[in-house]
Write an enzyme that holds these catalytic residues in place. Structure first.
Site, PDB file in Angstrom:
ATOM      1  N   LYS A 160      -9.495  -4.292-100.219  1.00  0.00           N
ATOM      2  CA  LYS A 160     -10.500  -3.312-100.661  1.00  0.00           C
ATOM      3  C   LYS A 160     -11.880  -3.903-100.412  1.00  0.00           C
ATOM      4  O   LYS A 160     -12.106  -5.091-100.672  1.00  0.00           O
ATOM      5  CB  LYS A 160     -10.285  -3.043-102.150  1.00  0.00           C
ATOM      6  CG  LYS A 160     -11.183  -1.974-102.760  1.00  0.00           C
ATOM      7  CD  LYS A 160     -10.891  -1.826-104.250  1.00  0.00           C
ATOM      8  CE  LYS A 160     -11.661  -0.692-104.899  1.00  0.00           C
ATOM      9  NZ  LYS A 160     -11.347  -0.557-106.338  1.00  0.00           N
ATOM     10  N   SER A 198     -10.405   4.238-107.474  1.00  0.00           N
ATOM     11  CA  SER A 198     -11.326   3.999-106.381  1.00  0.00           C
ATOM     12  C   SER A 198     -10.720   3.262-105.186  1.00  0.00           C
ATOM     13  O   SER A 198     -11.294   3.287-104.109  1.00  0.00           O
ATOM     14  CB  SER A 198     -12.530   3.213-106.895  1.00  0.00           C
ATOM     15  OG  SER A 198     -12.129   1.924-107.322  1.00  0.00           O
ATOM     16  N   SER A 207      -8.040   2.101-111.026  1.00  0.00           N
ATOM     17  CA  SER A 207      -8.301   2.217-109.589  1.00  0.00           C
ATOM     18  C   SER A 207      -7.230   1.672-108.660  1.00  0.00           C
ATOM     19  O   SER A 207      -7.306   1.913-107.460  1.00  0.00           O
ATOM     20  CB  SER A 207      -9.636   1.561-109.246  1.00  0.00           C
ATOM     21  OG  SER A 207     -10.666   2.419-109.614  1.00  0.00           O
TER      22      SER A 207
HETATM   23  N1  GLN Z   1     -11.966   6.393-112.483  1.00  0.00           N
HETATM   24  C1  GLN Z   1     -12.360   5.110-112.976  1.00  0.00           C
HETATM   25  C2  GLN Z   1     -13.878   5.006-112.980  1.00  0.00           C
HETATM   26  O1  GLN Z   1     -14.487   5.706-112.246  1.00  0.00           O
HETATM   27  C3  GLN Z   1     -11.756   4.055-112.114  1.00  0.00           C
HETATM   28  C4  GLN Z   1     -12.498   2.780-112.110  1.00  0.00           C
HETATM   29  C5  GLN Z   1     -11.809   1.625-111.474  1.00  0.00           C
HETATM   30  O2  GLN Z   1     -10.708   1.252-111.865  1.00  0.00           O
HETATM   31  N2  GLN Z   1     -12.544   0.939-110.590  1.00  0.00           N
HETATM   32  O3  GLN Z   1     -14.459   4.248-113.703  1.00  0.00           O
END
Ligand code: GLN
Length: 464
Positions: A61, A136, A160
């Site tokens: 990532k 994400s 995420s």
């Molecule tokens: N949907 C969560 C957020 O926007 C996911 C965040 C993550 O795990 N990076 O904060």
């Protein structure tokens, strides 16, 4: 039959095979967009001792550091940044023989659930290009689902890794907080996040996790795993209010409980009274920490800077105004709001108390149960463009995932089959350091189901 890992070990041994692989992935990824940059490291030389992951291509990532590669975080503010160092988790996998294949797309700085908050391109769900891959870490999930790589890294701050894994039909692991070093992971909300893994193969995932974990002097919150007491066959399934879940999601939970029941697990239904406070607590803490962590992007030392500014203050203002996308700005504002002087107790302090409460409720359940079965997300992959789920609904839907981040527990997204043309699956959550229980239960479930491949995916055996 060869294991999934062996299928990958059998190819990509020489330059010609590697070139063919690169060309094929580029072609197949064009409509999906999982990679922001793609270039396979050369095959290990003969003086490299073959490790457990010898030659295995690894996608990372793009908020995790790999020396000599970009580190964009899906943001304009880091679009041209070349990374001078490598994350500890990546280093460990590389010393076991893994080869970096590419950096994958993400919601800007990890903020989002759809990959649509990336400033650098769109990733779609390989199963249906009108659906989001989740976020994400959507690029990593899509790359693994499409067979481009057998293994990928993501980060999980509030779901995420698990949510995109669930949307794309692959395994997604969020380890216990602190078991994997965060050195080299770009900070979003430091007290919640951890580097996690994606794979279509549970055995390969377990192997990679065992290599990655452990104390790292460069991350003071990292810690060596401590084995929890061996668990029995008692498991819990989380009771969720009727109507809160899509049919395909509650069906997946039912089927998984039945299959595990056939393997000898005994399920009881349990409740988490504080579940309703999870999302507000998560977003309060995440925004607060983000506003502090993202203060470092100011156009001064690295990253995007405007062509001209009257003075340093103006320069910072312009760099941040032009460099950050709308979701990041919103969260920085929210974070500064909840932390403003005189109000910390009302917001941040309260959120921390809720966090303790949730941790206690979970600890109490884990005295009696080996793991808890629950949904990953209330729906399957949703449509692009917010057609069936707006931003607000997407945040509320983080309830089942951000739970584990608030409490630090390990959790695994497990694919269980297809429904309405899209992957469906469940989440298993265990006590701290009990990842082994998750792998065990997922292994048992995988006897009944192994992840299928979407059309347009790469079959590595075709390149051998
Ligand atoms: N949907 C969560 C957020 O926007 C996911 C965040 C993550 O795990 N990076 O904060």
């Amino acid at each position: 039959m060869n294991s999934y890992k062996e299928q990958w070990l059998a190819v990509l041994r020489n330059k010609t095979q590697c070139r063919a692989y690169e060309a094929r992935v580029r072609e197949l990824d064009a409509p999906i967009g999982s990679f922001l940059s793609f270039h396979l490291d050369p095959p290990p030389g003969s003086n490299n001792p073959p490790g457990a992951l010898s030659g295995i291509p690894l996608a990372v990532k793009d908020n995790i550091a790999v020396r000599g590669r970009p580190l964009t975080c899906g943001s304009r503010i880091l679009e041209n940044f070349q990374c001078p160092y490598t994350a500890s988790a990546v280093e460990k996998l590389m010393s076991a023989g893994a080869r970096i294949a590419g950096k994958t797309n993400l919601d800007e700085f990890g903020m989002g659930s759809s990959n649509e908050n990336s400033a650098l391109g769109e990733t779609v769900n390989p199963w249906n290009h009108n659906k989001v891959p989740g976020g994400s870490s959507g690029g990593s999930a899509a790359a693994v689902a499409a067979g481009f790589v057998p293994l990928a890294l993501g980060s999980d701050t509030g779901g995420s890794v698990r949510q995109p894994a669930n949307f794309c039909g692959v395994y997604g692991l969020k380890p216990t907080y602190g078991t994997v070093s965060r050195y080299g992971l770009t900070a979003y909300a430091s007290s919640l996040e951890v580097i996690g893994l994606f794979s279509r193969d549970i055995a390969l995932m377990e192997e990679a996790f065992t290599i990655m974990r452990g104390f790292d002097p460069r991350d003071q919150s990292s810690i060596n795993p401590q084995e929890p007491p061996v668990g029995g066959k008692k498991a819990a399934v989380l009771k969720v209010d009727g109507g809160a879940l899509d049919g395909a999601v509650s069906d997946a939970c039912k089927t998984a409980a039945e299959r595990l029941g056939a393997e000898g697990y005994e399920f009881s239904a349990v409740q988490l009274p504080s579940l309703k406070y999870v999302v507000p607590a998560y977003y309060t803490i995440a925004a607060a920490e983000a506003s502090a962590n993202l203060a470092r992007y100011n156009g001064m030392r690295y990253g995007y800077a405007p062509d001209y500014a009257e003075n340093p203050r103006e320069l910072m203002k312009k760099a941040r105004h032009e460099g950050f996308g709308p979701e990041v700005k919103l969260r920085i504002l929210l974070g500064t709001y909840v932390l403003r002087s005189g109000f910390q107790e009302q917001y941040y302090g309260r959120a921390q108390k809720i966090r303790t409460l949730i941790r206690r409720e979970l600890d109490a359940l884990f005295k009696d149960y080996n793991f808890i079965l629950m949904p990953v997300f209330p729906t399957q992959a949703f449509s692009r463009g917010g057609a069936d789920m707006d931003d607000y609904q997407q945040r509320l839907a983080d309830v089942f995932t951000s739970l584990a981040n608030l409490a630090g527990n390990p959790a695994l997204a497990v694919p269980t089959g297809m429904a309405k043309g899209l992957p469906a699956g469940v989440q298993l959550m265990a006590p701290h350091f009990a990842e082994a229980r998750l792998f065990q239960a997922a292994g048992e479930l995988s006897k009944h189901f192994s992840p299928p491949s979407p059309e347009g995916s790469l079959d590595i055996r075709g390149l051998a």
